[in-house]
Design an enzyme around this catalytic site. Structure first.
Site, mmCIF file in Angstrom:
data_model
loop_
_atom_site.group_PDB
_atom_site.id
_atom_site.type_symbol
_atom_site.label_atom_id
_atom_site.label_comp_id
_atom_site.label_asym_id
_atom_site.label_seq_id
_atom_site.Cartn_x
_atom_site.Cartn_y
_atom_site.Cartn_z
ATOM 1 N N HIS A 146 -46.231 -84.542 59.186
ATOM 2 C CA HIS A 146 -46.232 -83.558 58.098
ATOM 3 C C HIS A 146 -45.743 -84.239 56.836
ATOM 4 C CE1 HIS A 146 -45.538 -79.863 55.843
ATOM 5 N NE2 HIS A 146 -46.362 -79.316 56.704
ATOM 6 N N ASP A 185 -49.438 -76.755 64.158
ATOM 7 C CA ASP A 185 -50.764 -76.688 64.773
ATOM 8 C C ASP A 185 -50.808 -77.269 66.175
ATOM 9 O OD1 ASP A 185 -52.097 -75.460 62.647
ATOM 10 O OD2 ASP A 185 -52.109 -77.346 61.545
HETATM 11 N N1 CMC Z 1 -51.140 -89.863 64.077
HETATM 12 C C1 CMC Z 1 -50.939 -91.178 63.889
HETATM 13 N N2 CMC Z 1 -50.406 -91.728 62.775
HETATM 14 C C2 CMC Z 1 -50.067 -90.884 61.790
HETATM 15 C C3 CMC Z 1 -50.247 -89.489 61.906
HETATM 16 C C4 CMC Z 1 -50.795 -88.979 63.105
HETATM 17 N N3 CMC Z 1 -50.989 -87.673 63.263
HETATM 18 N N4 CMC Z 1 -49.826 -88.882 60.765
HETATM 19 C C5 CMC Z 1 -49.391 -89.866 59.955
HETATM 20 N N5 CMC Z 1 -49.537 -91.070 60.579
HETATM 21 C C6 CMC Z 1 -49.113 -92.384 60.048
HETATM 22 C C7 CMC Z 1 -50.026 -92.869 58.950
HETATM 23 O O1 CMC Z 1 -51.085 -93.650 59.462
HETATM 24 C C8 CMC Z 1 -49.074 -93.660 58.094
HETATM 25 O O2 CMC Z 1 -48.845 -94.886 58.747
HETATM 26 P P1 CMC Z 1 -48.604 -96.247 57.870
HETATM 27 O O3 CMC Z 1 -47.323 -95.998 57.123
HETATM 28 O O4 CMC Z 1 -48.508 -97.331 58.878
HETATM 29 O O5 CMC Z 1 -49.795 -96.377 56.968
HETATM 30 C C9 CMC Z 1 -47.773 -92.873 58.166
HETATM 31 O O6 CMC Z 1 -47.840 -92.177 59.426
HETATM 32 C C10 CMC Z 1 -47.607 -91.841 57.041
HETATM 33 O O7 CMC Z 1 -48.755 -91.004 57.031
HETATM 34 P P2 CMC Z 1 -49.439 -90.437 55.722
HETATM 35 O O8 CMC Z 1 -50.883 -90.146 55.991
HETATM 36 O O9 CMC Z 1 -49.118 -91.319 54.570
HETATM 37 O O10 CMC Z 1 -48.620 -89.087 55.557
HETATM 38 P P3 CMC Z 1 -49.066 -87.837 54.725
HETATM 39 O O11 CMC Z 1 -47.827 -87.132 54.356
HETATM 40 O O12 CMC Z 1 -49.988 -88.222 53.635
HETATM 41 O O13 CMC Z 1 -49.928 -86.957 55.764
HETATM 42 C C11 CMC Z 1 -50.547 -85.394 57.404
HETATM 43 C C12 CMC Z 1 -49.453 -85.845 56.434
HETATM 44 C C13 CMC Z 1 -50.151 -84.035 57.996
HETATM 45 C C14 CMC Z 1 -51.881 -85.177 56.640
HETATM 46 C C15 CMC Z 1 -50.711 -86.456 58.513
HETATM 47 O O14 CMC Z 1 -49.514 -86.600 59.227
HETATM 48 C C16 CMC Z 1 -51.862 -86.130 59.468
HETATM 49 O O15 CMC Z 1 -53.021 -86.470 59.171
HETATM 50 N N6 CMC Z 1 -51.577 -85.448 60.633
HETATM 51 C C17 CMC Z 1 -52.601 -85.024 61.540
HETATM 52 C C18 CMC Z 1 -53.271 -83.744 61.030
HETATM 53 C C19 CMC Z 1 -52.382 -82.535 61.182
HETATM 54 O O16 CMC Z 1 -51.794 -82.278 62.231
HETATM 55 N N7 CMC Z 1 -52.332 -81.703 60.109
HETATM 56 C C20 CMC Z 1 -51.597 -80.430 60.125
HETATM 57 C C21 CMC Z 1 -50.468 -80.426 59.149
HETATM 58 S S1 CMC Z 1 -49.341 -79.062 59.435
HETATM 59 C C22 CMC Z 1 -50.220 -77.645 59.117
HETATM 60 C C23 CMC Z 1 -50.621 -77.492 57.690
HETATM 61 O O17 CMC Z 1 -49.739 -77.489 56.825
HETATM 62 O O18 CMC Z 1 -51.802 -77.355 57.436
#
Ligand code: CMC
Length: 442
Positions: free
Chosen positions: A318, A376
């Site tokens: 998140h 989720d």
């Molecule tokens: N699985 C594997 N690696 C992950 C994941 C994951 N679910 N989420 C983040 N990472 C890694 C990402 O690759 C990055 O690694 P590195 O630093 O080595 O490049 C690090 O963690 C930080 O991730 P980010 O993408 O920079 O973080 P963000 O804040 O931009 O993204 C997120 C947040 C929710 C979009 C992301 O965690 C994600 O894609 N999660 C899966 C989708 C999901 O479950 N979404 C629902 C969110 S909660 C409900 C809502 O509010 O809608």
């Protein structure tokens, strides 16, 4: 801050002074503090005073508005609506009470609650002409596609509540959307099945009515199971608002141009649909089905950790929560109680989810990046137990989040400092050049 070298900033109790290392010029910006959360630097005069824009893709450190609705402390797993912790609301309120709270800022008295419930109930029917609108869609259309279309089209059906300068019209539009969303969602499902649309019933509460419109047919009533209705109501509460997330920011940005509320909420639904946001609940279940069995989990964890593989564990991570998602905690408990109540002893997908959670929470990659299950991760398993089809998961999220979008939209319209949202950019494209006739291009 410097055009070529690093920034040098000093801060005091009430302002931050930025030094441009190129020109040596110092500029001071006020620090604003809210009731909770980190202070913010007010950079509204930054460009005028320094000639610089800020650069913050994904808005990771940028506050886009002032709000009194929802507060999240991501490091401590705290979520408050109008000051009330989500745990207390989930335990003690029903969804419409939370709607009232989000819209009006206070919990209702019992008279206010009855009046509000009644008003919402009286707005649940859809304009009959909308049935023709549904019939324009393919039967296999994704219900989120139908939601985007039908909600956007509401502005054509309820034109008498599109004047955003009139507080009464704004409130009528707000009630209409909160009330009609379950009907729109239920009908999207009915349309995909080829079954007749089921009309709302005024003797049922919000969650019961939604279940009725999903599962009753003209030939047979749907017998409301109070455990299922209660779980549905709680799920709606958990999704009701979440401050400035992607879909809410989309609603605010769309509304900032003066667009009508139905168009704004339709834009919010489109944003919610993406798998990084509300679409994750559908994606979690599809992922669990794809993983199939516990033996395959290590392989999927490996894929998630591989920087060259786009695969992510859906329902994990998140932007704001870096400790735990308080909604996920309640959702996990609700999931177990629903499965118990429904006497579902062996739910392979739940076993798989719990094993995936266990392994991921011990894995250095996930621990280092503070990746925890989000709301989720468990909701899909509950929805499945409740008999909700996978494609409807994100629709349910939209039904619940509508009140949050509407509350935030109203707050924005009433904010005297509101301006059209218009981010700037760091342009890295071609310099100015002259057009070359097509015959002379190589
Ligand atoms: N699985 C594997 N690696 C992950 C994941 C994951 N679910 N989420 C983040 N990472 C890694 C990402 O690759 C990055 O690694 P590195 O630093 O080595 O490049 C690090 O963690 C930080 O991730 P980010 O993408 O920079 O973080 P963000 O804040 O931009 O993204 C997120 C947040 C929710 C979009 C992301 O965690 C994600 O894609 N999660 C899966 C989708 C999901 O479950 N979404 C629902 C969110 S909660 C409900 C809502 O509010 O809608």
């Amino acid at each position: 801050m410097s055009k070529k070298t690093s920034a040098a900033a000093t801060s005091s109790n009430s302002n931050v002074t930025v030094t441009d290392n190129v020109s040596g010029k110092e500029s001071t910006f006020p620090i604003l503090t809210g009731t909770e959360g980190p202070p913010v630097i007010d950079i509204r005069r930054l460009y005028a005073e320094t000639g610089y824009f800020t650069y913050d893709p994904g808005f990771v450190a940028t506050g886009s508005c002032e709000s009194k609705i929802t507060y999240i402390d991501g490091d401590n797993g705290i979520l408050l609506h109008r000051g009330y912790p989500i745990e207390q609301l989930a335990e003690n309120s029903d969804f419409l009470e939370v709607c009232y709270l989000l819209l009006y800022g206070e919990l209702p008295t019992s008279d206010q609650k009855s009046e509000f419930d009644r008003a919402i109930t009286l707005h649940t029917m859809l304009h009959e002409q909308l049935t023709n609108f549904y019939r324009g869609f393919r039967r296999d259309a994704h219900p989120m596609a139908i939601m985007c279309g039908v909600v956007g089209a509401l502005s054509a059906f309820y034109h008498d509540s599109t004047d955003i300068s009139d507080p009464h019209q704004r409130m009528v539009a707000s009630y209409r959307m909160v009330a009609k969303m379950p009907t729109i969602a239920g009908w999207a499902y009915k349309y995909s099945l080829g079954q007749p649309f089921i009309y709302p019933r005024n003797d049922l509460d919000f969650a019961e009515n939604f279940l009725h419109m999903m599962f009753a047919t003209p030939c047979e009533d749907y017998e409301i199971n109070p455990v299922i209705a209660k779980a549905m109501d709680r799920i709606l509460i958990l999704h009701a608002d979440h401050e400035q997330n992607a879909s809410t920011s989309t609603v605010r940005l769309t509304g900032s141009s003066g667009a009508n509320p139905f168009a704004c909420i339709s834009a919010g639904i489109a944003s919610l649909w993406g798998p990084a946001h509300g679409g994750a609940n559908e994606a979690v279940l599809n992922m669990l089905r794809e993983i199939g069995s516990k033996e395959n989990i290590p392989n999927y964890i490996k894929k998630a950790k591989d920087p060259d593989d786009p695969f992510r564990i859906m329902g994990f991570g998140h932007r704001v929560y870096k400790n735990f998602d308080p909604r996920a905690k309640i959702m996990r408990e609700t999931c177990h109680s629903v499965l118990d109540e429904l006497d579902i002893r062996d739910e392979p997908l739940l076993d798989l989810a719990m094993e995936l959670e266990r392994i991921a929470l011990e894995d250095e990659y996930f621990v280092d990046r503070k990746l925890y299950p989000n709301v989720d991760f468990y909701s899909g398993i509950i929805f499945q137990a409740l008999g909700i089809p996978t494609t409807m998961f994100t629709v349910l999220f939209a039904v619940a989040r509508t009140v949050g979008w509407i509350a935030q939209w109203n707050e924005m319209i009433e904010d005297p400092s509101q301006k059209i949202g218009r981010p700037r950019q760091l342009y890295t494209g071609a310099d100015r050049r002259d057009h070359i006739p097509i015959s002379e291009r190589s």
